[in-house]
Motif scaffolding. Structure first.
Motif, PDB file in Angstrom:
ATOM      1  N   ARG A  61       1.732   5.320  -2.566  1.00 50.05           N
ATOM      2  CA  ARG A  61       1.318   6.422  -1.804  1.00 50.05           C
ATOM      3  C   ARG A  61       1.748   7.756  -2.263  1.00 50.05           C
ATOM      4  O   ARG A  61       1.284   8.897  -2.012  1.00 50.05           O
ATOM      5  CB  ARG A  61       1.347   6.261  -0.301  1.00 50.05           C
ATOM      6  CG  ARG A  61       0.347   5.337   0.215  1.00 50.05           C
ATOM      7  CD  ARG A  61       0.792   5.176   1.844  1.00 50.05           C
ATOM      8  NE  ARG A  61       0.274   6.634   2.435  1.00 50.05           N
ATOM      9  CZ  ARG A  61      -0.934   6.517   3.000  1.00 50.05           C
ATOM     10  NH1 ARG A  61      -1.865   5.701   2.781  1.00 50.05           N
ATOM     11  NH2 ARG A  61      -1.438   7.830   3.551  1.00 50.05           N
ATOM     12  N   HIS A 119       0.774  -1.122  -0.022  1.00 49.01           N
ATOM     13  CA  HIS A 119       0.029  -0.010  -0.154  1.00 49.01           C
ATOM     14  C   HIS A 119       1.039   1.347  -0.077  1.00 49.01           C
ATOM     15  O   HIS A 119       0.650   2.195  -0.743  1.00 49.01           O
ATOM     16  CB  HIS A 119      -0.856  -0.132   1.357  1.00 49.01           C
ATOM     17  CG  HIS A 119      -1.786   1.051   1.114  1.00 49.01           C
ATOM     18  ND1 HIS A 119      -3.077   1.294   0.710  1.00 49.01           N
ATOM     19  CD2 HIS A 119      -1.883   2.214   1.966  1.00 49.01           C
ATOM     20  CE1 HIS A 119      -3.666   2.181   0.691  1.00 49.01           C
ATOM     21  NE2 HIS A 119      -3.078   2.996   1.576  1.00 49.01           N
ATOM     22  N   GLY A 120       1.887   1.121   0.738  1.00 47.31           N
ATOM     23  CA  GLY A 120       2.723   2.369   0.904  1.00 47.31           C
ATOM     24  C   GLY A 120       3.484   2.701  -0.260  1.00 47.31           C
ATOM     25  O   GLY A 120       3.752   3.739  -0.708  1.00 47.31           O
ATOM     26  N   ASP A 177       2.429  11.056   0.227  1.00 50.13           N
ATOM     27  CA  ASP A 177       1.623  10.890   1.259  1.00 50.13           C
ATOM     28  C   ASP A 177       2.061   9.584   2.237  1.00 50.13           C
ATOM     29  O   ASP A 177       1.554   9.213   3.298  1.00 50.13           O
ATOM     30  CB  ASP A 177       0.150  10.668   0.925  1.00 50.13           C
ATOM     31  CG  ASP A 177      -0.725  10.662   2.093  1.00 50.13           C
ATOM     32  OD1 ASP A 177      -0.630  11.599   2.951  1.00 50.13           O
ATOM     33  OD2 ASP A 177      -1.901   9.896   2.093  1.00 50.13           O
ATOM     34  N   VAL A 178       3.081   8.883   1.488  1.00 47.46           N
ATOM     35  CA  VAL A 178       3.649   7.852   2.372  1.00 47.46           C
ATOM     36  C   VAL A 178       4.246   8.267   3.735  1.00 47.46           C
ATOM     37  O   VAL A 178       4.363   7.481   4.747  1.00 47.46           O
ATOM     38  CB  VAL A 178       4.723   6.889   1.608  1.00 47.46           C
ATOM     39  CG1 VAL A 178       6.033   8.138   1.498  1.00 47.46           C
ATOM     40  CG2 VAL A 178       5.077   5.605   2.454  1.00 47.46           C
ATOM     41  N   GLN A 223      -8.402   8.983  -1.649  1.00 48.59           N
ATOM     42  CA  GLN A 223      -6.944   8.714  -0.980  1.00 48.59           C
ATOM     43  C   GLN A 223      -6.641   7.453  -0.535  1.00 48.59           C
ATOM     44  O   GLN A 223      -7.356   6.690  -0.026  1.00 48.59           O
ATOM     45  CB  GLN A 223      -6.742   9.727   0.098  1.00 48.59           C
ATOM     46  CG  GLN A 223      -7.280  11.217  -0.248  1.00 48.59           C
ATOM     47  CD  GLN A 223      -6.456  11.755  -1.521  1.00 48.59           C
ATOM     48  OE1 GLN A 223      -5.200  11.751  -1.618  1.00 48.59           O
ATOM     49  NE2 GLN A 223      -7.219  12.023  -2.595  1.00 48.59           N
ATOM     50  N   ALA A 224      -5.456   7.126  -0.693  1.00 52.12           N
ATOM     51  CA  ALA A 224      -4.799   5.949  -0.246  1.00 52.12           C
ATOM     52  C   ALA A 224      -5.244   5.421   1.163  1.00 52.12           C
ATOM     53  O   ALA A 224      -5.515   4.304   1.487  1.00 52.12           O
ATOM     54  CB  ALA A 224      -3.166   5.737  -0.718  1.00 52.12           C
ATOM     55  N   GLU A 225      -4.963   6.579   2.106  1.00 52.07           N
ATOM     56  CA  GLU A 225      -5.209   6.234   3.501  1.00 52.07           C
ATOM     57  C   GLU A 225      -6.854   5.896   3.680  1.00 52.07           C
ATOM     58  O   GLU A 225      -6.850   4.827   4.435  1.00 52.07           O
ATOM     59  CB  GLU A 225      -5.026   7.479   4.242  1.00 52.07           C
ATOM     60  CG  GLU A 225      -4.989   7.393   5.625  1.00 52.07           C
ATOM     61  CD  GLU A 225      -3.615   6.792   6.050  1.00 52.07           C
ATOM     62  OE1 GLU A 225      -3.572   6.057   6.806  1.00 52.07           O
ATOM     63  OE2 GLU A 225      -2.628   7.476   5.648  1.00 52.07           O
TER      64      GLU A 225
END
Length: 764
Positions: free
Chosen positions: A251, A247-248, A254-255, A502-504
């Motif tokens: 990102r 996932h990171g 935003d990582v 957003q990935a988060e």
């Protein structure tokens, strides 16, 4: 050479140098200690992935006192198993013109490049488990990407243009996503040869938006596929760890989001061969930065695909060649991307790609200083694309169409486009609504998964008045999820960004969906107009916010002052930890808005509040209790305003996401509690502005229409059939109940505006 592991006898072929210690391996993977190709004489040629993993210099960053032999052997076995997965998936994706066979090796090389030369006494060091993860992740990422691509491609068939009535949900979702790229879609009709590359590119972006490249279930299946090869590495290949690392990787800057990093262990002791530790936060930062420099062709900016389907298109074969030959050279502190390009769009794309990689670099460097307690490798100071240039003799110069940013910004934040300053209040309310919905969902998840009890009641308050300097203001306060520094830098300050993409959020939602029943959240934000709409009322705004963390604890209290849509703003930490999560946005009104009232606006726009809502202006106050249809104090009809009043009767058995309230006078169609008008009228919809007469229907959650106009006033979808399906049983329930409605005079009035709705009520 034969080695016994458990009950199985495994043959290992080792050459290329002197070897000391045991060799443990699952399957038949031939590896070489010096990384050179195997000698002739019948030995199969080594696979490129296995060759890259065998020769990797990452192992040299493990101190000599930490034995790597066993972990390294198992790592190479896993790489061999991943290569078999790759071969099967690539065979199923033979029609994908964006395939990049050497991307994983390029990614692995960038990890090595980033770590630099090992220093015997240097501060940066690795445990064997960490070296194994840094070696493996490029290949795990690529194998997982290929599996997801092959799985969804079989359901979607991206290159197919025609649609049928029996399309599955994945195909329908893809087509809805592709519809947002109208210009590209039209080119596939004008120049059919561009259909495959354009639609496959849209497919890859659709996959990324769905979060399909880091789905925990898919990661678990991939690890299960490797079976015996992965099992000896134990907790090193824990599903949750691999999912977070994957996932990171995608990102971007935003990582470095603190909320994301805090979900990873800072220093984790793991069960594996020997004494092992894994510092996941450092690993994910390094992997994300390495990926940002490896030039994944499907991650290149839109400018590349925008130059397909034109008379001089980008050649995807030449693009792959350019990417494969590109290299980072120059001073290690100031690396420069070198690439000879055959199309001007590729030059622009690689330059923009490098700019984003430079943003990732700065975010990682900052997080390394502030949030990583172990030593980081020596990172570059910046990344440059100064040597991305045209290939010799291909073309000399180019120019691009540019927009005047200032004028476009003024158009977006002015009344010329949206015509109505009330949009700013609508946007304030909807952002507060999303924040409260998000906190409610996170609280529910904590309540269901943690031993402690969690409770939340959302509230939204508008206040209009004058500050100590005599300036008018309108303020919106909510006790929702709040924002941290990452959210202020990202979604809040970027027009067009949506928190649901957003990935988060996608990672958190994946955890919610694993519960039975899952935690649901339906964001109402669709267009990302965001802060720009606020400037229809103000030239200056201030924000005070406190983020609710994943554990439920408040984060720092942050202040922001913004003095114009093109201005930089400073983020100031007012307190290291807040007492209450939420956000306050204050708009300092222009003099031209002095006679304007937020109470009037909300009374026109808000029919049903999902959370307790209040609006105060001087001695005026309006309240919207949760879930209660508002009663107009002044019942006269207003254009595009909520005007339901008189005797009311609710449908008690309405499905989740629907609220139906019959009303003696007026009526309205609401989406997320806010008034909208249907663009397509027919069936039960009336010919009047309100869209519905005699009934208020509020559509939320799964029933909320997908397409709204940019000003959020009109529903672009045809909702007449949906409303008919809902109002038919609602009318039967009303007729069977002992209610003041229906009566003859009321039905007669409905006949003049919506004959079909009157027919549903039957004879009175």
């Amino acid at each position: 050479m034969t080695t016994t592991m458990g009950d199985a006898e495994i043959r290992n072929i080792v050459d290329g140098g002197t070897f000391h210690g045991p060799v443990i391996q699952g399957g038949t993977v031939h590896f070489h200690l010096d990384g050179r190709p195997p000698h002739a004489g019948g030995t199969p040629e080594i696979d490129p992935w296995t060759a890259a993993a065998t020769a990797s210099a990452i192992w040299d960053h493990v101190p000599a006192a930490r034995e790597t032999t066993i972990v390294r052997a198992h790592t190479l076995a896993v790489v061999g198993a991943l290569a078999a997965v790759r071969d099967r998936a690539e065979a199923a994706l033979g029609d994908d013109p964006w395939q990049d066979p050497v991307m994983a090796v390029r990614f692995a090389e960038r990890v090595e490049w980033l770590l630099g030369e090992p220093e015997a006494d240097g501060p940066f060091e690795l445990y064997p488990a960490e070296a194994a993860l840094l070696v493996l992740l490029p290949f795990i990422y690529r194998a997982n990407q290929l599996l997801a691509t092959a799985q969804f491609a079989a359901a979607v068939t991206p290159a197919r243009l025609e649609s049928t009535a029996e399309e599955g949900p994945e195909r329908l979702s893809f087509e809805a996503y592709a519809a947002d790229y109208g210009m590209l879609r039209d080119r596939t009709q004008l120049r059919p040869e561009s259909a495959a590359p354009i639609r496959w590119w849209l497919f890859h972006r659709w996959l990324l938006r769905r979060g399909a490249l880091a789905d925990p279930a898919d990661v678990a299946r991939l690890l299960d596929t490797m079976g015996e090869q992965a099992r000896p590495l134990g907790e090193i290949l824990d599903t949750s760890r691999i999912t977070h690392l994957l996932h990171g990787i995608r990102r971007g800057p935003d990582v470095a989001n603190a909320e994301f990093l805090e979900q990873l262990p800072a220093d984790d002791r793991v069960r594996g061969p020997g004494h092992q530790r894994v510092r996941d936060r450092r690993l994910v930062l390094l992997l994300a930065l390495a990926f940002s420099t490896c030039l994944d062709v499907t991650a290149l900016p839109d400018v590349v695909v925008e130059h397909l389907g034109i008379p001089h298109p980008v050649d995807l074969g030449q693009l792959r060649e350019t990417v494969e030959r590109a290299a980072w050279g120059g001073d290690p502190a100031l690396p420069v991307l070198r690439a000879d390009c055959h199309h001007e769009a590729v030059i622009e794309g690689l330059r923009a790609y490098t700019t984003r990689a430079d943003e990732v670099l700065h975010a990682v460097a900052r997080a390394g200083r502030e949030r990583i307690t172990c030593a980081m490798p020596a990172l570059p100071a910046r990344l440059s694309a100064d040597q991305v240039r045209p290939a010799a003799g291909v073309f000399d110069g180019w120019a691009g169409f540019r927009m005047d940013e200032r004028r476009v910004r003024e158009l977006l934040m002015g009344v010329q486009l949206y015509k109505d300053r009330d949009l700013a209040v609508r946007e304030l309310y909807q952002n507060a609504l999303d924040a409260c919905r998000y906190r409610r969902a996170r609280t529910e998840y904590l309540h269901r998964t943690e031993p402690a009890s969690y409770h939340y009641e959302g509230r939204i308050t508008f206040e209009q008045g004058f500050d100590r300097d005599g300036r008018g203001y309108v303020e919106c306060r909510d006790n929702g999820i709040g924002m941290g520094e990452a959210e202020l830098r990202g979604v809040f300050s970027q027009a067009g960004a949506r928190f649901a993409e957003q990935a988060e959020f996608r990672l958190e939602r994946a955890a919610w969906e694993r519960l039975d029943p899952p935690v649901e959240l339906f964001p109402n934000s669709r267009f990302g107009i965001g802060v720009l709409s606020y400037f229809m009322l103000t030239d200056e705004l201030t924000v005070t916010t406190c983020r609710m963390g994943p554990t439920g604890s408040p984060g720092p209290v942050l202040d922001v002052s913004i003095h114009g849509p093109g201005h930089l703003f400073r983020i100031v930490e007012r307190a290291p930890k807040g007492e209450e999560c939420g956000t306050t946005v204050r708009l300092h009104l222009r003099e031209s808005a002095a006679s304007w009232s937020c109470v009037d606006v909300l009374e026109r726009l808000l029919g049903v509040a999902e959370f307790d809502t209040a609006a105060v202006h001087g001695d005026r106050r309006a309240d919207w209790p949760t879930g209660v249809v508002q009663v107009r104090k002044q019942p006269e009809r207003e254009r595009f305003g909520f005007d339901a009043h008189g005797v009311r009767a609710a449908w008690a058995d309405a499905p989740k996401g629907v609220q139906v309230t019959w009303t003696e006078h007026g009526g309205a169609l609401l989406v997320d509690g806010l008034v909208v008008q249907p663009n397509v009228r027919g069936g039960v919809l009336s010919t009047e502005d309100a869209g519905l007469s005699g009934v208020v229907v509020n559509l939320t959650g799964p029933y909320a229409p997908a397409q709204l106009s940019a000003d959020r006033i009109q529903v672009l979808d045809d909702v007449s059939s949906t409303l008919l399906d809902l109002l038919s049983p609602a009318a039967e329930a009303l007729a069977a109940a002992d209610q003041p409605l229906p009566n003859y005079a009321w039905v007669c009035r409905l006949t003049g505006t919506s004959p079909q709705l009157a027919d549903l009520l039957g004879p009175v």
